[in-house]
Design an enzyme around this catalytic site. Structure first.
Site, PDB file in Angstrom:
ATOM      1  N   GLU A   1      31.845  35.215  38.347  1.00 51.28           N
ATOM      2  CA  GLU A   1      30.569  35.116  39.051  1.00 51.28           C
ATOM      3  C   GLU A   1      29.984  36.490  39.347  1.00 51.28           C
ATOM      4  O   GLU A   1      30.666  37.372  39.877  1.00 51.28           O
ATOM      5  CB  GLU A   1      30.769  34.362  40.369  1.00 51.28           C
TER       6      GLU A   1
ATOM      7  N   ARG B   1      36.446  42.346  44.343  1.00 50.32           N
ATOM      8  CA  ARG B   1      36.431  41.644  45.630  1.00 50.32           C
ATOM      9  C   ARG B   1      36.820  42.643  46.715  1.00 50.32           C
ATOM     10  O   ARG B   1      37.992  42.959  46.892  1.00 50.32           O
ATOM     11  CB  ARG B   1      37.421  40.475  45.596  1.00 50.32           C
TER      12      ARG B   1
ATOM     13  N   ARG C   1      29.108  43.784  40.931  1.00 50.15           N
ATOM     14  CA  ARG C   1      29.828  42.983  39.927  1.00 50.15           C
ATOM     15  C   ARG C   1      29.135  43.051  38.569  1.00 50.15           C
ATOM     16  O   ARG C   1      29.801  43.017  37.532  1.00 50.15           O
ATOM     17  CB  ARG C   1      29.948  41.534  40.398  1.00 50.15           C
TER      18      ARG C   1
ATOM     19  N   SER D   1      24.603  34.119  42.505  1.00 51.84           N
ATOM     20  CA  SER D   1      24.487  32.700  42.838  1.00 51.84           C
ATOM     21  C   SER D   1      23.120  32.482  43.458  1.00 51.84           C
ATOM     22  O   SER D   1      22.482  33.431  43.933  1.00 51.84           O
ATOM     23  CB  SER D   1      25.589  32.274  43.810  1.00 51.84           C
TER      24      SER D   1
ATOM     25  N   ARG E   1      32.612  41.581  54.382  1.00 50.46           N
ATOM     26  CA  ARG E   1      33.323  40.302  54.408  1.00 50.46           C
ATOM     27  C   ARG E   1      34.820  40.560  54.507  1.00 50.46           C
ATOM     28  O   ARG E   1      35.362  41.446  53.836  1.00 50.46           O
ATOM     29  CB  ARG E   1      33.029  39.486  53.145  1.00 50.46           C
TER      30      ARG E   1
END
Length: 415
Positions: free
Chosen positions: A339, A267, A378, A342, A252
């Protein structure tokens, strides 16, 4: 994409639902474009019929002139119809999914609703040390060498950390396959159709890596490959729900993340992930959504991570999602929840784009699709913060030790 036929029949209901996502104006533009397309379709068909009527028998000079005029009008109408179809389809591609009535209202991250919390936040009798600094100093996570090799937001994971991260993925895969998920190792380079079909195009183009020479995209999640595995296929109702899990490396650009999480590997541009993906009949999707969330919670609980479940606000959903839950683990060094997983119900939005249907009583219907995170690094970062001791050594959860992780990450420094 949304059901345009249903939207024509209930424009007020669709507009009200999409207004919750701030997309009412886009929906109005879509209906206007669709109306123009339908009018041009009628005109084109009328001109086609007039041409057929005028061409019967041996034409007179006046009728030949009329035919030429009709042909010119027909050609112009066809060009206008094609342009109207492109405009309508472009607008349709940008309309997000209808939000679930139980999704949280609001347009921002801060509008998410707390569903529940689990676990006790750890208390420490010593000053917490920044695990990013510890990991960097001991060579567990090497961002500097990653940046030297590939640029910012790339990382090397080394030794005990690498073993623990791989154990995390193997543990989650083992759990999910034990629950009936079929393990898939899919491609991570896909064509435009797959990105469009899952809803990452056109709205998320800025976050995608595109290989122009090959006209392929690096996927940001194996959701893309798992959604595309049944593109243009018909699934028998007896085969639903169909459950898949995949492990992939993902990419990403993190566009819009300038200045966010610049230190450490929370990130990054390249990361590994275990994904869950389910195809089901429409009336099952809410139940399946809750089930995926329960699997994510079970994993967080077995890892011993304090967490909270958040119902994400409609304005903060990705275009395909009707409703999304996030699990946010506690990060004691940062003193906040972040987070780590999800899960989303995308209803029939992706299935319409990818043309995935199932047979029921002799009729074809679109399936519903859902996706959820099994694990990313994470979770490992949260483990490193929650289970550190005064020496900076990290106690590894027992469930990971069974899959090759060490008992601890790192040893106490000399002296």
């Amino acid at each position: 994409m949304i059901d345009l036929k249903a939207a024509r029949q209930d424009p007020g209901g669709y507009r009200a639902a999409l207004a919750r996502r701030g997309a009412a104006a886009e929906f109005d533009a879509l209906l206007a474009a669709d109306g123009a397309w339908r009018s041009l379709t009628e005109r084109t068909e009328a001109l086609r019929a007039a041409q057929k009527g005028a061409s019967r028998g041996k034409p007179t000079p006046e009728q030949l002139e009329q035919l030429r005029s009709l042909r010119d009008e027909f050609d112009q109408a066809q060009d206008a119809l094609a342009a109207a179809a492109r405009q309508r389809d472009d607008l349709l591609a940008r309309i997000p999914n209808l939000p679930d009535p139980t999704a949280a209202d609001g347009m921002d991250e801060e509008d998410a609703q707390l569903v529940r919390t689990w676990g006790e936040k750890p208390k420490f009798g010593f000053e917490l040390r920044d695990t990013t600094e510890i990991a960097s100093a001991r060579g567990w996570i090497d961002m500097a060498r990653g940046a030297r090799l590939s640029g910012s937001r790339f990382a090397y994971r080394v030794g005990d950390v690498a073993l623990t991260e791989m154990a995390l993925y193997r543990y989650v895969i083992d759990k999910l396959t034990g629950r009936g998920f079929l393990l898939v190792l899919p491609p991570i380079l896909v064509g435009e159709r797959a990105m469009y079909g899952t809803g990452f195009l056109p709205t998320e183009a800025s976050n995608l890596y595109h290989l122009e020479h090959d006209d392929l995209y690096l996927t940001g999640t194996s959701e893309v490959a798992l959604a595309g595995i049944h593109a243009d296929e018909r699934i028998e109702e007896a085969d639903l729900p169909a459950r898949y899990t995949a492990f992939t490396t993902n990419f990403r650009r993190e566009a819009g993340a300038a200045g966010k999480d610049t230190r450490g590997m929370f990130r990054v541009h390249q990361f590994d992930k275990v994904e869950m993906f389910v195809y089901c009949v429409p009336e099952q999707s809410r139940e399946v959504h809750d089930l995926l969330l329960s699997y994510e919670e079970e994993i967080a609980q077995e890892l011993g991570l304090p967490y909270r479940v958040m119902n994400i606000a409609v304005g903060d959903l990705g275009a395909p999602a009707s409703k999304k839950y996030d699990i946010e683990a506690w990060f004691p060094v940062q003193q906040r929840y972040r987070e780590i997983t999800s899960c989303s119900n995308t209803t029939d939005y992706q299935a319409r784009r990818l043309n995935v249907r199932f047979r029921r009583e002799g009729r074809l219907e679109f399936v519903h699709t859902l996706n959820g995170t099994g694990a990313t690094a994470r979770a490992l970062l949260s483990i490193m913060e929650n289970f550190q001791d005064e020496h900076g050594t990290v106690a590894v959860p027992e469930v990971l030790q069974r899959f090759g992780a060490p008992v601890t990450i790192g040893a106490p420094p000399a002296g």
